[in-house]
Structure formats: structure tokens, C-alpha cells
Design a protein around this motif. Structure first.
Motif, PDB file in Angstrom:
ATOM      1  N   TYR A 182     -30.703 -78.494  76.264  1.00  0.00           N
ATOM      2  CA  TYR A 182     -29.499 -77.263  76.341  1.00  0.00           C
ATOM      3  C   TYR A 182     -29.732 -76.331  77.601  1.00  0.00           C
ATOM      4  O   TYR A 182     -30.796 -76.046  78.075  1.00  0.00           O
ATOM      5  CB  TYR A 182     -29.482 -76.463  74.917  1.00  0.00           C
ATOM      6  CG  TYR A 182     -30.476 -75.716  74.675  1.00  0.00           C
ATOM      7  CD1 TYR A 182     -30.435 -74.355  75.164  1.00  0.00           C
ATOM      8  CD2 TYR A 182     -31.535 -75.949  74.035  1.00  0.00           C
ATOM      9  CE1 TYR A 182     -31.427 -73.355  74.803  1.00  0.00           C
ATOM     10  CE2 TYR A 182     -32.683 -75.000  73.764  1.00  0.00           C
ATOM     11  CZ  TYR A 182     -32.567 -73.900  74.056  1.00  0.00           C
ATOM     12  OH  TYR A 182     -33.424 -72.787  73.817  1.00  0.00           O
ATOM     13  N   ARG A 183     -28.601 -75.594  77.601  1.00  0.00           N
ATOM     14  CA  ARG A 183     -28.487 -74.588  78.610  1.00  0.00           C
ATOM     15  C   ARG A 183     -27.957 -73.296  77.854  1.00  0.00           C
ATOM     16  O   ARG A 183     -26.981 -73.508  76.935  1.00  0.00           O
ATOM     17  CB  ARG A 183     -28.050 -74.625  79.925  1.00  0.00           C
ATOM     18  CG  ARG A 183     -26.583 -74.846  80.141  1.00  0.00           C
ATOM     19  CD  ARG A 183     -26.087 -75.104  81.256  1.00  0.00           C
ATOM     20  NE  ARG A 183     -24.646 -75.017  81.434  1.00  0.00           N
ATOM     21  CZ  ARG A 183     -24.031 -74.397  82.536  1.00  0.00           C
ATOM     22  NH1 ARG A 183     -24.776 -73.991  83.725  1.00  0.00           N
ATOM     23  NH2 ARG A 183     -22.660 -74.425  82.484  1.00  0.00           N
ATOM     24  N   THR A 184     -28.457 -72.066  78.283  1.00  0.00           N
ATOM     25  CA  THR A 184     -27.654 -71.101  77.560  1.00  0.00           C
ATOM     26  C   THR A 184     -26.910 -70.050  78.851  1.00  0.00           C
ATOM     27  O   THR A 184     -27.863 -69.886  79.800  1.00  0.00           O
ATOM     28  CB  THR A 184     -28.553 -69.910  76.868  1.00  0.00           C
ATOM     29  OG1 THR A 184     -29.147 -70.774  75.763  1.00  0.00           O
ATOM     30  CG2 THR A 184     -27.948 -68.963  76.187  1.00  0.00           C
ATOM     31  N   VAL A 185     -25.626 -69.619  78.449  1.00  0.00           N
ATOM     32  CA  VAL A 185     -24.812 -68.884  79.684  1.00  0.00           C
ATOM     33  C   VAL A 185     -24.422 -67.598  78.898  1.00  0.00           C
ATOM     34  O   VAL A 185     -24.156 -67.548  77.744  1.00  0.00           O
ATOM     35  CB  VAL A 185     -23.656 -69.852  80.241  1.00  0.00           C
ATOM     36  CG1 VAL A 185     -24.319 -71.043  80.775  1.00  0.00           C
ATOM     37  CG2 VAL A 185     -23.024 -70.042  79.112  1.00  0.00           C
ATOM     38  N   VAL A 186     -24.270 -66.834  79.764  1.00  0.00           N
ATOM     39  CA  VAL A 186     -23.592 -65.539  79.172  1.00  0.00           C
ATOM     40  C   VAL A 186     -22.182 -65.609  79.756  1.00  0.00           C
ATOM     41  O   VAL A 186     -21.903 -65.729  80.853  1.00  0.00           O
ATOM     42  CB  VAL A 186     -24.264 -64.175  79.711  1.00  0.00           C
ATOM     43  CG1 VAL A 186     -24.216 -63.929  81.259  1.00  0.00           C
ATOM     44  CG2 VAL A 186     -23.348 -63.024  79.202  1.00  0.00           C
ATOM     45  N   LEU A 187     -21.003 -65.571  78.937  1.00  0.00           N
ATOM     46  CA  LEU A 187     -19.681 -65.697  79.317  1.00  0.00           C
ATOM     47  C   LEU A 187     -19.063 -64.578  80.313  1.00  0.00           C
ATOM     48  O   LEU A 187     -19.507 -63.308  79.996  1.00  0.00           O
ATOM     49  CB  LEU A 187     -18.808 -65.702  78.285  1.00  0.00           C
ATOM     50  CG  LEU A 187     -18.970 -66.860  77.305  1.00  0.00           C
ATOM     51  CD1 LEU A 187     -17.892 -67.070  76.231  1.00  0.00           C
ATOM     52  CD2 LEU A 187     -19.197 -68.454  78.037  1.00  0.00           C
ATOM     53  N   CYS A 188     -18.437 -64.825  81.256  1.00  0.00           N
ATOM     54  CA  CYS A 188     -17.854 -63.878  82.172  1.00  0.00           C
ATOM     55  C   CYS A 188     -16.741 -63.360  81.436  1.00  0.00           C
ATOM     56  O   CYS A 188     -16.160 -63.656  80.591  1.00  0.00           O
ATOM     57  CB  CYS A 188     -17.361 -64.404  83.566  1.00  0.00           C
ATOM     58  SG  CYS A 188     -15.966 -65.572  83.299  1.00  0.00           S
ATOM     59  N   THR A 189     -16.106 -62.078  81.983  1.00  0.00           N
ATOM     60  CA  THR A 189     -15.010 -61.647  81.468  1.00  0.00           C
ATOM     61  C   THR A 189     -13.779 -62.254  81.166  1.00  0.00           C
ATOM     62  O   THR A 189     -13.130 -62.187  80.245  1.00  0.00           O
ATOM     63  CB  THR A 189     -14.792 -60.233  82.172  1.00  0.00           C
ATOM     64  OG1 THR A 189     -14.507 -60.504  83.658  1.00  0.00           O
ATOM     65  CG2 THR A 189     -15.849 -59.218  82.264  1.00  0.00           C
ATOM     66  N   GLY A 190     -13.671 -63.374  82.037  1.00  0.00           N
ATOM     67  CA  GLY A 190     -12.365 -64.049  82.143  1.00  0.00           C
ATOM     68  C   GLY A 190     -12.439 -65.219  80.871  1.00  0.00           C
ATOM     69  O   GLY A 190     -11.412 -65.931  80.453  1.00  0.00           O
ATOM     70  N   ASP A 191     -13.829 -65.481  80.420  1.00  0.00           N
ATOM     71  CA  ASP A 191     -13.835 -66.457  79.751  1.00  0.00           C
ATOM     72  C   ASP A 191     -14.287 -66.105  78.203  1.00  0.00           C
ATOM     73  O   ASP A 191     -14.482 -66.765  77.239  1.00  0.00           O
ATOM     74  CB  ASP A 191     -14.882 -67.383  80.078  1.00  0.00           C
ATOM     75  CG  ASP A 191     -15.096 -68.762  79.322  1.00  0.00           C
ATOM     76  OD1 ASP A 191     -14.020 -69.501  79.023  1.00  0.00           O
ATOM     77  OD2 ASP A 191     -16.020 -69.436  79.482  1.00  0.00           O
TER      78      ASP A 191
END
Length: 429
Positions: A317-326
Motif C-alpha cells: 500500500y501507499r499512504t498519501v495526505v490529501l491536498c485541499t482540492g481533494d
């Protein structure tokens, strides 16, 4: 919901944060309603004071036998009462308008959330595991020979329409085992309290977790006005609605395995094949109610709880921090965990873990008493731990074999009676 006092005192900072979400100048309309509401309240209070003063003079005029003054003052008091009631109604209407306006605005992102327009601007935080390699072209979950007999979309469509599935046999057993596996890990090792909440809730619960008014069309409502939950976040978070908790009662950590229901309005044409995006699905949901000082630490802890399930199952898996637009409407920061799906040759979301600050707590009026005994709003967090159907997809696709069978994760074996694979004929073995 936002604090009108904070907007009133720091409109520029509020607008700057809202601008990151594509909502410029949001404070002007809010403050205009607020100013009119406060003026109406002040006018009503002034009228009421004048009426009270005149009422006192009525008694003096009557005692003095001054009928002319008595009658004039009585008429003035009657007129003032009517005008006061009208102004109080204006204030009440403006108060409701202000509340609706505040409820329609998304939460403000934390300063560390990356700015961006859409998912392409999300920032990767980590990767775990190596996607498997195959000596053949991997199939999507619904194409695997040993799975096809236990994943019936045609019968489900006959019963309910599109975006439903009928699971049976080995596939249904693995699906159930995954949910039990997740619950046991979260309760026995991660310290969450297992909960079986209602899946039908009132308007107030949907408003409290920001599903209403914005997302009404994405949810199902019964003839009686109840709502089928889109996620058990709704039920679990509202456990503390209207409460004033002792500080030592925090944090509260809940987990539930429930059916969830979403109309998927606006998703026409997206993920129509297989069971990736369904109207009815199961999730193991985590919810935490915390002291404001610990919510950031709790966000990291909850993310690790969700990641740990995938690691035990051996799923990359990968973990991302969502940007303001998402980012979602109610979140201040969101971590998306995306599992590797060989059939699609990409990572796909399997969990979103969000911290909401006091945004939901204000809507629910959920508070705790601080060291001085003063009520303060709690912070709320929620996250999938995990989406059961999507986890099933990942297990099937990552474990598929060239003959059409599936090798199941070793960690799941105790929940499957020691069975370790699905045969090409669709049986557990």
C-alpha cells in the motif's frame, strides 16, 4: 460548523483558509447576515426595554386617575409588544439563515495540508510492501475463475439493480473472515471498543456529521424520514452528541462493522465493473472522540491502525495526505491509504482517515469540561479500518494464481478454519 465569533474577529484569516478550498470571500456574506441578526436582536431588546418602562408608567397613571395618559401608554405598550415580537421573529429567521450558511461551508484545512486542485496534487507519505509480480497477466477480481461462481452480479441486479453483488460460498466466507479479522485486531490490540450501532438514523445525526444538508442526494432516506447510514461514522460520532463529558472520559475509541449505503450520485460511469463501487457495502469503521490537545497524535495512531491491517495481510500500500482540492467536506486533514490492485495495475483507496477538529462537535454540541470546569468542544476523528469489500478485492487479486485459484493471506487462516486458498473450482481448501 464554524465559530461565528472566530470569523467575526479574524475574517481575513478565515477567507485565506477558505480560498485554499476555492471559496473566496466567504466571510462577507456570513458577516452580513450576522450583522443583520445582531441588529435585529439589539432592536428587539431596545423595544422590549422601552415597553417595560412604559408598563411601569401605566400603573402610576392609573393610580393618579390620569385616564388619558393611562390609555395612551397602554396603546403604546401594545404596539411595542407587537413590534418587539416582529423584530424577534426577524432575528430568529436570520439566526436560522446564519446557521444554514455556516453549515454549508466546508471545514478549514490545517496549515500543513498541501494546496492543490485534485488527486494529482496529493502528497505521498510512505509506501509499504512490494507489489507482487506474476508470470501471467493478472486479472481483476471478478475475472478470476475460482471467484466468479461466488460473486454474482446478474442475480444481484435482478434483485436490486446495478451496483449490487451477491456473494456466496468461499468468497462470502473470506469476506466475513476479513471483517472478523479486522474487528479482533482493533479490539484486542488497538484498544477500540466494539460497537453495534443503528444503521437507521435521524436528521440530527446526519447533520451532526456533516452528511446534511450537502450530501442528501448521496444518501438513502426512508418513507418515515430516517436515513440509511453512508458510514457508521454517523452513528458512532453522534454517541456524544449533546453531551458534556468529563475530561478523563477522553479519548473514546469506537469500532463497528456495519452495512453502509450510498446512492453514488454523480459517479455514473465510474468503476462500474466488479464490486469496487457499490450502493451497499460493508466497512469496519473507527471513530475517536478526543481532547483537542491530542487529536493530531490520535490521527497518526488511527492511520497506523488501518495500515497495520494491510501489513498483516501482506498487501502492498501507499499512504498519501490529501491536498485541499481533494479533501472531504468535514476534514481538516485526511490520510488516504491506497492498496495495490494488480488487476488494475494501480493503487486504489481502501481507507480515509480524517481529523475534523471541532467542526462536527459544534454541529453536535459535543463538549468536555476543561481544568477550570468550562465546557469546550471535543475533537472528532474517523477512518476506515478497513472497507471490507475493497479489502476482499485486494486479497483476491494479489493472491491469484495462474490456474484461476487464489492463495489467501496466512494471517487470515485462523478466521477460515485453517483454510489457505480458494481452488479454481471455487472451494476453500
Amino acid at each position: 460548523m464554524h465559530d461565528i465569533r472566530a470569523i467575526r474577529e479574524h475574517p481575513a484569516a478565515f477567507d485565506a483558509a477558505m480560498a485554499k478550498l476555492g471559496n473566496s470571500g466567504a466571510s462577507s456574506d456570513i458577516l452580513a447576515i450576522d450583522e443583520a441578526r445582531r441588529a435585529a436582536i439589539q432592536a428587539a431588546e431596545t423595544m422590549k426595554a422601552a415597553g417595560n418602562a412604559a408598563a411601569k408608567e401605566i400603573g402610576a397613571a392609573k393610580a393618579a386617575g390620569d385616564d388619558e395618559t393611562f390609555n395612551r401608554l397602554r396603546a403604546e405598550v401594545a404596539d411595542t409588544k407587537k413590534a418587539t415580537a416582529e423584530q424577534e421573529q426577524v432575528a430568529k429567521d436570520l439566526d436560522a439563515q446564519l446557521r444554514d450558511a455556516l453549515m454549508s461551508l466546508p471545514n478549514l484545512p490545517y496549515d500543513d495540508v498541501p494546496e492543490g486542485a485534485d488527486e494529482n496534487d496529493n502528497v505521498e507519505l510512505k509506501r509499504w510492501g512490494t507489489p507482487p509480480t506474476f508470470d501471467f497477466k493478472p486479472k481483476e477480481h471478478f475475472e478470476i475463475k475460482g471467484v466468479q461462481g461466488g460473486m454474482d452480479f446478474e442475480t444481484a441486479a435482478k434483485l436490486s439493480g446495478s451496483r449490487f453483488v451477491l456473494l456466496s460460498g468461499a468468497v462470502a466466507r473470506v469476506h466475513r473472515a476479513l471483517a472478523q479479522f479486522m474487528l479482533d485486531i482493533h479490539t484486542d490490540e488497538n484498544g477500540l471498543t466494539e460497537t453495534i450501532p443503528p444503521v437507521l438514523v435521524r436528521d440530527e445525526a446526519m447533520y451532526g456529521t456533516n452528511q446534511l444538508p450537502k450530501f442528501a442526494e448521496e444518501s438513502y432516506q426512508t418513507r418515515e424520514g430516517m436515513w440509511l447510514i453512508p458510514t457508521s461514522e454517523v452513528s458512532l460520532t453522534n454517541i456524544v452528541a449533546g453531551a458534556v463529558l468529563d475530561a478523563d472520559y477522553l479519548p473514546r475509541r469506537y469500532v463497528a462493522h456495519t452495512n453502509c449505503f450510498r446512492s453514488e450520485a454523480g459517479s455514473a460511469g465510474r468503476d462500474t465493473s466488479g464490486m469496487l463501487r457499490q450502493h451497499q457495502f460493508e466497512k469496519v469503521e473507527m471513530v475517536s472522540i478526543t481532547h483537542p490537545d491530542t487529536s493530531d497524535v490520535e490521527h497518526a495512531r488511527m492511520t497506523a491502525c488501518a495500515e497495520g491491517i494491510l501489513e498483516r495481510l501482506g498487501l502492498a500500500y501507499r499512504t498519501v495526505v490529501l491536498c485541499t482540492g481533494d479533501m472531504g467536506f468535514g476534514a481538516r486533514r485526511t490520510h488516504d491509504i491506497e492498496v495495490w490492485l494488480p488487476g488494475q495495475d494501480t493503487y486504489r483507496e481502501i481507507s480515509s482517515v480524517s481529523t475534523c477538529g471541532d467542526f462536527q462537535a459544534r454541529r453536535m454540541n459535543a463538549r468536555f469540561r476543561d481544568e477550570d470546569g468550562k465546557p469546550q468542544f471535543v475533537h472528532t476523528l474517523n477512518g476506515s479500518g478497513l472497507a471490507v469489500g475493497r479489502c476482499l478485492i485486494a486479497v483476491l487479486e494479489n493472491g491469484q494464481t495462474e490456474d484461476g485459484g487464489v492463495t489467501l493471506p496466512e494471517a487470515l487462516s485462523p478466521w477460515l478454519g485453517g483454510k489457505t486458498r480458494i481452488t479454481p473450482e471455487g472451494a476453500l481448501a
